[in-house]
Motif scaffolding. Structure first.
Motif, mmCIF file in Angstrom:
data_model
loop_
_atom_site.group_PDB
_atom_site.id
_atom_site.type_symbol
_atom_site.label_atom_id
_atom_site.label_comp_id
_atom_site.label_asym_id
_atom_site.label_seq_id
_atom_site.Cartn_x
_atom_site.Cartn_y
_atom_site.Cartn_z
ATOM 1 N N GLY A 27 0.768 -1.261 0.061
ATOM 2 C CA GLY A 27 -0.123 -0.051 -0.069
ATOM 3 C C GLY A 27 0.823 1.191 0.011
ATOM 4 N N LEU A 28 2.055 1.130 0.525
ATOM 5 C CA LEU A 28 2.847 2.407 0.615
ATOM 6 C C LEU A 28 3.590 2.587 -0.466
ATOM 7 N N ILE A 29 3.883 1.376 -1.302
ATOM 8 C CA ILE A 29 4.685 1.535 -2.458
ATOM 9 C C ILE A 29 4.059 2.388 -3.664
ATOM 10 N N PRO A 30 4.815 3.325 -4.336
ATOM 11 C CA PRO A 30 4.134 3.942 -5.417
ATOM 12 C C PRO A 30 4.157 3.279 -6.662
ATOM 13 N N SER A 31 2.849 2.415 -6.769
ATOM 14 C CA SER A 31 2.873 1.520 -7.840
ATOM 15 C C SER A 31 1.397 0.957 -7.618
ATOM 16 N N ALA A 89 -9.002 -0.526 2.846
ATOM 17 C CA ALA A 89 -8.882 0.312 3.905
ATOM 18 C C ALA A 89 -7.392 0.702 4.030
ATOM 19 N N THR A 90 -6.413 -0.317 3.978
ATOM 20 C CA THR A 90 -5.055 -0.040 4.173
ATOM 21 C C THR A 90 -4.585 1.056 2.967
ATOM 22 N N VAL A 91 -4.977 0.441 1.807
ATOM 23 C CA VAL A 91 -4.430 0.975 0.725
ATOM 24 C C VAL A 91 -4.810 2.478 0.713
ATOM 25 N N ALA A 92 -6.105 2.637 0.806
ATOM 26 C CA ALA A 92 -6.650 3.837 0.740
ATOM 27 C C ALA A 92 -6.179 4.861 1.743
ATOM 28 N N ILE A 93 -5.751 4.290 2.801
ATOM 29 C CA ILE A 93 -5.110 5.459 3.854
ATOM 30 C C ILE A 93 -3.882 5.602 3.506
ATOM 31 N N CYS A 94 -3.103 4.590 3.027
ATOM 32 C CA CYS A 94 -1.720 4.762 2.638
ATOM 33 C C CYS A 94 -1.529 5.652 1.731
ATOM 34 N N GLN A 95 -2.262 5.714 0.728
ATOM 35 C CA GLN A 95 -2.243 6.519 -0.571
ATOM 36 C C GLN A 95 -2.703 8.019 -0.194
ATOM 37 N N GLY A 96 -3.622 7.966 0.590
ATOM 38 C CA GLY A 96 -4.351 9.148 1.239
ATOM 39 C C GLY A 96 -3.100 10.014 1.941
ATOM 40 N N VAL A 97 -2.566 9.360 2.841
ATOM 41 C CA VAL A 97 -1.438 10.130 3.509
ATOM 42 C C VAL A 97 -0.207 10.534 2.630
ATOM 43 N N LEU A 98 0.091 9.609 1.549
ATOM 44 C CA LEU A 98 1.210 9.994 0.761
ATOM 45 C C LEU A 98 0.711 11.161 -0.088
ATOM 46 N N THR A 99 -0.499 11.227 -0.329
ATOM 47 C CA THR A 99 -1.057 12.353 -1.299
ATOM 48 C C THR A 99 -1.055 13.704 -0.510
ATOM 49 N N CYS A 100 -1.243 13.679 0.826
ATOM 50 C CA CYS A 100 -1.251 14.929 1.723
ATOM 51 C C CYS A 100 0.009 15.344 1.811
ATOM 52 N N LEU A 101 1.008 14.411 1.821
ATOM 53 C CA LEU A 101 2.316 14.746 2.431
ATOM 54 C C LEU A 101 2.825 15.736 1.276
ATOM 55 N N PRO A 102 3.749 16.551 1.516
ATOM 56 C CA PRO A 102 4.736 17.345 0.551
ATOM 57 C C PRO A 102 5.732 16.443 -0.151
ATOM 58 N N LEU A 103 5.401 15.455 -0.793
ATOM 59 C CA LEU A 103 6.376 14.521 -1.559
ATOM 60 C C LEU A 103 6.390 14.921 -2.998
ATOM 61 N N PRO A 104 7.471 14.213 -3.797
ATOM 62 C CA PRO A 104 7.428 14.411 -5.103
ATOM 63 C C PRO A 104 6.348 13.364 -5.745
ATOM 64 N N ALA A 105 5.552 13.984 -6.707
ATOM 65 C CA ALA A 105 4.683 13.194 -7.328
ATOM 66 C C ALA A 105 4.755 11.704 -7.596
ATOM 67 N N LYS A 106 6.075 11.490 -7.856
ATOM 68 C CA LYS A 106 6.633 10.156 -8.301
ATOM 69 C C LYS A 106 6.445 9.182 -7.116
ATOM 70 N N LEU A 107 6.395 9.810 -5.872
ATOM 71 C CA LEU A 107 6.305 8.872 -4.846
ATOM 72 C C LEU A 107 4.828 8.556 -4.111
ATOM 73 N N SER A 108 3.963 8.858 -5.060
ATOM 74 C CA SER A 108 2.376 8.504 -4.740
ATOM 75 C C SER A 108 1.845 7.857 -6.229
ATOM 76 N N ALA A 109 1.104 6.785 -6.045
ATOM 77 C CA ALA A 109 0.590 6.172 -7.133
ATOM 78 C C ALA A 109 -0.791 6.820 -7.755
ATOM 79 N N ASN A 110 -1.376 7.852 -7.357
ATOM 80 C CA ASN A 110 -2.359 8.547 -7.482
ATOM 81 C C ASN A 110 -3.356 7.714 -7.740
ATOM 82 N N LEU A 111 -3.663 6.813 -6.681
ATOM 83 C CA LEU A 111 -4.700 5.896 -6.832
ATOM 84 C C LEU A 111 -6.115 6.375 -6.368
ATOM 85 N N SER A 112 -7.170 6.688 -6.940
ATOM 86 C CA SER A 112 -8.114 7.208 -6.547
ATOM 87 C C SER A 112 -9.290 6.205 -5.791
ATOM 88 N N PRO A 113 -9.955 6.769 -4.891
ATOM 89 C CA PRO A 113 -11.008 5.867 -4.369
ATOM 90 C C PRO A 113 -11.911 4.750 -5.081
#
Length: 205
Positions: A27-31, A89-113
């Motif tokens: 869930g945390l890996i940007p893939s 739930a785990t994937v949604a939370i992990c990706q939601g947290v990564l999206t909210c953090l000021p990280l480079p775009a490549k560190l988020s898979a941009n997986l929508s709900p």
């Protein structure tokens, strides 16, 4: 049913912790592939529980307990639904947290709900196929069931990846209709699957 699920927890608790760790990492890996696989993978958990039950001849013992056939069969689906929900739930939370953090775009898979929901539907469809086949043929006599489900799991993730790519070019209304169609198909498939599972379970008396 709570007691049956508690029994599964005691039987599978070592595997459950491994499953939770795998889902968290995926869930945390940007893939997109790993994120979607983390959700769909939950459909394979009931296979492990049913394999343990059949080796220990739990099904015969369960018939002497005050559980109806329907309760025993539904507990298998409930275990799968819980596993899929935990993954989603785990994937949604992990990706939601990564999206909210000021990280480079490549560190988020941009997986929508919406795509987490689609993966959840696909996982339920795999579960609807998995449980009746195991009840009909058994885990020991039909190891091809596990191979088939594993293959379909990875194939479904490939199909979901295609859906994600197509979503970039189709209208939101079309995507909404696709997700609604998946929901309807999942509900119908689940109803048919439960009826088949009850039939096969009763035939194995």
């Amino acid at each position: 049913m709570k007691a049956l699920l508690l029994k599964d927890w005691y039987v599978l608790r070592k595997q459950v912790w491994s499953y939770l760790l795998i889902v968290l990492v995926w869930g945390l890996i940007p893939s997109l592939t790993l994120n979607l696989l983390a959700v769909v993978y939950g459909a394979m958990i009931p296979y492990t529980a049913m394999a343990y039950d059949q080796r220990s001849r739990w099904d015969r013992f369960a018939r002497m307990l005050p559980y109806s056939d329907r309760t025993v069969v539904l507990s298998r689906y409930a275990l799968g639904w819980i596993s899929l929900s935990v993954g989603a739930a785990t994937v949604a939370i992990c990706q939601g947290v990564l999206t909210c953090l000021p990280l480079p775009a490549k560190l988020s898979a941009n997986l929508s709900p919406g795509f987490v929901f689609a993966a959840l539907c696909v996982g339920c469809l795999l579960l609807d196929l998995n449980i009746p086949l195991i009840l009909r043929y058994g885990t020991e006599k039909a190891r091809w069931v596990a191979i088939l489900i594993t293959f379909l799991t990875f194939a479904s993730v490939g199909a979901l990846n295609g859906l994600v790519n197509d979503a970039k070019t189709v209208a939101a209304a079309v995507l909404s209709l696709t997700l609604a169609g998946m929901l309807v198909l999942t509900i119908i498939a689940t109803a048919v699957s439960i009826l088949l599972s009850l039939k096969f379970y009763r035939e194995n008396r």
